[in-house]
Design a protein around this motif. Structure first.
Motif, short mmCIF file in Angstrom:
data_model
loop_
_atom_site.label_atom_id
_atom_site.label_comp_id
_atom_site.label_asym_id
_atom_site.label_seq_id
_atom_site.Cartn_x
_atom_site.Cartn_y
_atom_site.Cartn_z
N GLY A 283 -10.55 62.88 0.39
CA GLY A 283 -9.06 62.68 0.01
C GLY A 283 -8.84 61.23 -0.50
O GLY A 283 -9.67 60.32 -0.60
N PHE A 284 -7.51 61.11 -0.90
CA PHE A 284 -7.08 59.78 -1.59
C PHE A 284 -5.73 59.43 -0.99
O PHE A 284 -4.74 60.15 -1.07
N TRP A 285 -5.74 58.18 -0.25
CA TRP A 285 -4.41 57.87 0.16
C TRP A 285 -3.40 57.45 -0.83
O TRP A 285 -2.19 57.65 -0.43
N TRP A 286 -3.70 57.44 -2.30
CA TRP A 286 -2.70 57.24 -3.18
C TRP A 286 -1.93 58.43 -3.63
O TRP A 286 -0.92 58.25 -4.29
N VAL A 287 -2.41 59.51 -2.90
CA VAL A 287 -1.69 60.92 -3.36
C VAL A 287 -0.75 60.77 -2.32
O VAL A 287 -0.81 61.50 -1.36
N GLU A 288 0.50 60.25 -2.38
CA GLU A 288 1.48 60.27 -1.28
C GLU A 288 2.98 60.30 -2.13
O GLU A 288 3.14 60.12 -3.30
N LEU A 289 4.00 60.46 -1.31
CA LEU A 289 5.10 60.61 -1.83
C LEU A 289 6.21 60.05 -0.84
O LEU A 289 5.86 60.07 0.22
N SER A 290 7.08 59.53 -1.42
CA SER A 290 8.24 58.55 -0.78
C SER A 290 9.59 59.15 -1.00
O SER A 290 9.87 60.11 -1.85
N SER A 291 10.62 58.32 -0.71
CA SER A 291 11.85 58.76 -0.67
C SER A 291 12.86 57.28 -0.76
O SER A 291 12.46 56.29 0.02
N ASP A 292 13.96 57.22 -1.49
CA ASP A 292 14.84 56.18 -1.08
C ASP A 292 16.00 56.66 -0.72
O ASP A 292 17.18 55.97 -0.94
N VAL A 293 15.91 57.78 -0.31
CA VAL A 293 17.45 58.46 0.31
C VAL A 293 17.19 58.58 1.93
O VAL A 293 17.66 58.09 2.74
N ASP A 294 16.34 59.89 2.13
CA ASP A 294 15.98 60.11 3.64
C ASP A 294 14.71 60.85 3.56
O ASP A 294 14.76 62.30 3.53
#
Length: 642
Positions: A283-294
């Protein structure tokens, strides 16, 4: 025992079926154990009605919420220091991000820009890693789950509640009185009354419900003078990600992406050197998702989008033709629960900052160390391909200290925390979030919680009046923080007239009393023998009453020890108990002129070795060091006598 008679044994007996081991004061509140309606035996013609939820009360000294590596370390350390403890975990397995459900490597301090490079964490987290290689050389993550389980349930004074989530908190002014937790598998609500509460759950629902002050998002440059922080504060946190494991099928294997897969923009993504596909195993650590709300409230939405992006990346790897090494590779496992890097950070009496790490601030309340690089992941993750996957702002030349004031709440008087939710800025978290560092903080928080419960003080009071005692206990229990040698006034080894060994290849036996239990850069703190079957002897001028001898041996702290999803990353590691570690030893005391064996250890698996025995009055102690797990000599860092 007949099934019906089993349930007549009482509330404690019934609960013991779901908890192991059992301890503490537990009572049922809904109905008596003789009420058959509670168990729905359907004897009679009327149907069963009423509230299906069972309710029980658990009274302990310390309640730890969250069974990841930080929570395990906190619960075990509190129990070992005499507290009655409950560990509450919302999943069916322990380990959190490190469990088989997520499979994040238990990384620690590494890639230092000095000759050590690796400065491995000791104490509870090291014990677990060594046990894993002992029980699990096959590197199975499901077996790792059970190594963690065994380590916890065998601990005296500790009750484990799996599949259990905190759902509400009852307060008494600024103090947590109790937390209600629901165990989904048994339809039981536990009201947990405790003197001290530790939130090691990552997201920190219990702490937030108690009203503990917290932050989410990135601080701006100006607030703490952090040069790597954004110009203005915002809501972005580091993202969630999935892990995977693949299998070589020995023949070409097609891949058909699910309908919801999102096509991968490889041309844009691969302009960043950190988004390369270097292997197709884990796998690949850079396959990630974030949020700037919650990021907490959006978790299920993030999980779905993250899966969609992951399958888009894998579709590109399998079907673009650019990765012929993937032709025979098939997905064997992919996580269904995202591993989380950041959400709430609870505020303590001190906020650890970027400048503290880069400037190596020295704290009078140091309780752990860190040294992972300032590894700030990209806002937006894979949906923000215009920025680097991570900035890797700075590596460290030496390890930094973590202060105790980061581990307790500034406004809730009996609340501690450990892990990624401690009192740090977003920039500092980019380093302190690593699992090995978090585990050390967990051990400190648990030890402090036990002390607070025993002394009847809150964590702030412990910091103000008992900080030296806390540090000494942590050092005794094989923690470490730089520039703070141990000097326990209860240690009678400090009073010896002489200490000598049967041979010396390097170091000196006297260094075993200098209070530093590892070699530091350009400073040795060990004694090493010329071979095996060696002896170490301590002599006092006056008779001493002793009940234990405690020693710390070599496990090569400059070598990595973690389990990997990709065995190719094990290069340079030892798959098994460290060969340098002592295997068999015995302890003798000179009583009335005769040497008497007072204890021995066979097949040792821990760096910290404690030999306890009935009290003896002696003028000398002799340790017979028989052999190691493979090394041709014995290296030792500390000996204590109590």
């Amino acid at each position: 025992m007949k099934r019906r008679n089993f349930f007549k044994t009482g509330a404690k007996g019934a609960l013991a079926a779901g908890l192991f081991p059992i301890m503490g004061d537990i009572t049922a509140q809904t109905s008596s154990s003789s009420d058959k309606r509670l168990f729905n035996w359907n004897e009679g013609v009327e149907g069963i009605k009423g509230d299906p939820v069972r309710r029980k009360t658990l009274n302990v000294d310390v309640a730890v919420i969250g069974g990841g590596m930080s929570g395990i370390s906190a619960a075990v350390s509190a129990a070992r220091n005499g507290a009655k403890v409950v560990l509450v975990q919302d999943r069916p397995v322990l380990g959190g991000n490190a469990s088989s459900e997520m499979r994040v490597t238990v990384n620690g301090v590494q890639s230092l820009s000095n000759k050590h490079k690796v400065e491995r964490e000791t104490g509870i987290v090291e014990e677990l890693l060594i046990e894993n290689w002992h029980y699990n050389p096959q590197e199975s993550y499901p077996v790792w789950d059970h190594v963690l389980y065994n380590y916890v349930v065998r601990e005296k004074n500790l009750t484990l509640l799996l599949n259990t989530s905190a759902i509400s908190v009852e307060m008494n002014d600024d103090k947590i009185k109790s937390v209600v937790c629901r165990q989904l598998t048994t339809e039981t609500d536990f009201t947990i009354n405790a003197a001290m509460f530790c939130d090691c759950s990552g997201d920190g629902f219990m702490a937030a419900s108690a009203g503990a002050e917290f932050r989410m998002g990135r601080e701006g440059k100006a607030e703490f003078n952090e040069k790597y922080a954004p110009d203005e504060p915002d809501g972005w946190v580091m993202g969630d990600c999935f892990m995977m494991i693949t299998k070589d099928m020995g023949k070409p294997v097609p891949f058909y992406p699910p309908e919801y897969a999102i096509p991968f923009d490889a041309e844009t993504a691969f302009k960043d050197k950190h988004r390369k596909v270097k292997q197709v195993k884990e796998g690949f650590w850079w396959v990630e998702l974030s949020s700037d709300v919650d990021i907490i409230g959006e978790r299920d939405e993030i999980r779905h989008r993250l899966m969609a992006h992951f399958y888009g990346v894998w579709d590109h790897i399998k079907n673009s033709g650019n990765f012929p090494e993937a032709e025979n590779i098939a997905l064997d496992w992919i996580g269904s629960i995202p591993g989380r890097r950041e959400s709430r950070r609870f505020m303590g009496d001190y906020i650890l900052k970027e400048g503290d790490l880069l400037g190596n601030t020295q704290f009078d309340d140091a309780i752990a160390f860190g040294g992972w690089s300032l590894d700030e992941h990209c806002p937006g993750g894979i949906e923000n391909l215009k920025e680097p996957a991570s900035y890797f702002h700075s590596r460290f030349k030496e390890v930094y200290q973590v202060p105790f004031r980061c581990l307790y709440s500034k406004n809730i008087s009996n609340l501690l925390f450990a892990g990624r939710n401690v009192s740090v800025t977003h920039m500092a978290l980019s380093s302190t979030r690593i699992i090995g560092t978090c585990s050390m903080m967990g051990q400190a928080a648990g030890t402090a919680a036990a002390m607070c419960a025993e002394k009847g003080v809150n964590p702030r009071g412990l910091y103000q009046n008992n900080m030296n005692e806390l540090q000494e206990q942590l050092l005794r229990d094989d923690s470490y923080f730089p520039n703070r040698p141990a000097n326990d006034p209860k240690d009678k080894a400090k009073k010896v007239a002489t200490i000598f060994a049967s041979s010396t290849a390097s170091g000196d036996a006297k260094l075993l009393l200098d209070g530093v239990s590892r070699d530091e850069i350009e400073k040795i703190h060990h004694w090493q023998s010329e071979g095996l079957n060696e002896e170490l002897q301590l002599e006092w001028n006056k008779p001493q009453k002793l009940t234990s001898v405690e020693m710390k041996f070599d496990t090569n702290l400059q070598r990595k020890m973690m389990m990997h999803k990709n065995p190719a990353k094990n290069k340079g590691q030892v798959i098994g108990i460290p060969p340098e570690l002592i295997k068999n030893l015995s302890v003798e005391a000179r009583v009335k002129g005769d040497w008497v064996e007072v204890g021995k250890v066979d097949y040792n698996k821990t760096r910290l070795v404690k030999v306890n025995f009935n009290e003896v009055k002696t003028t000398a102690v002799r340790v017979k060091l028989k052999d190691t797990h493979g090394a041709e000599s014995i290296k030792m860092f500390e000996i204590r006598c109590y």
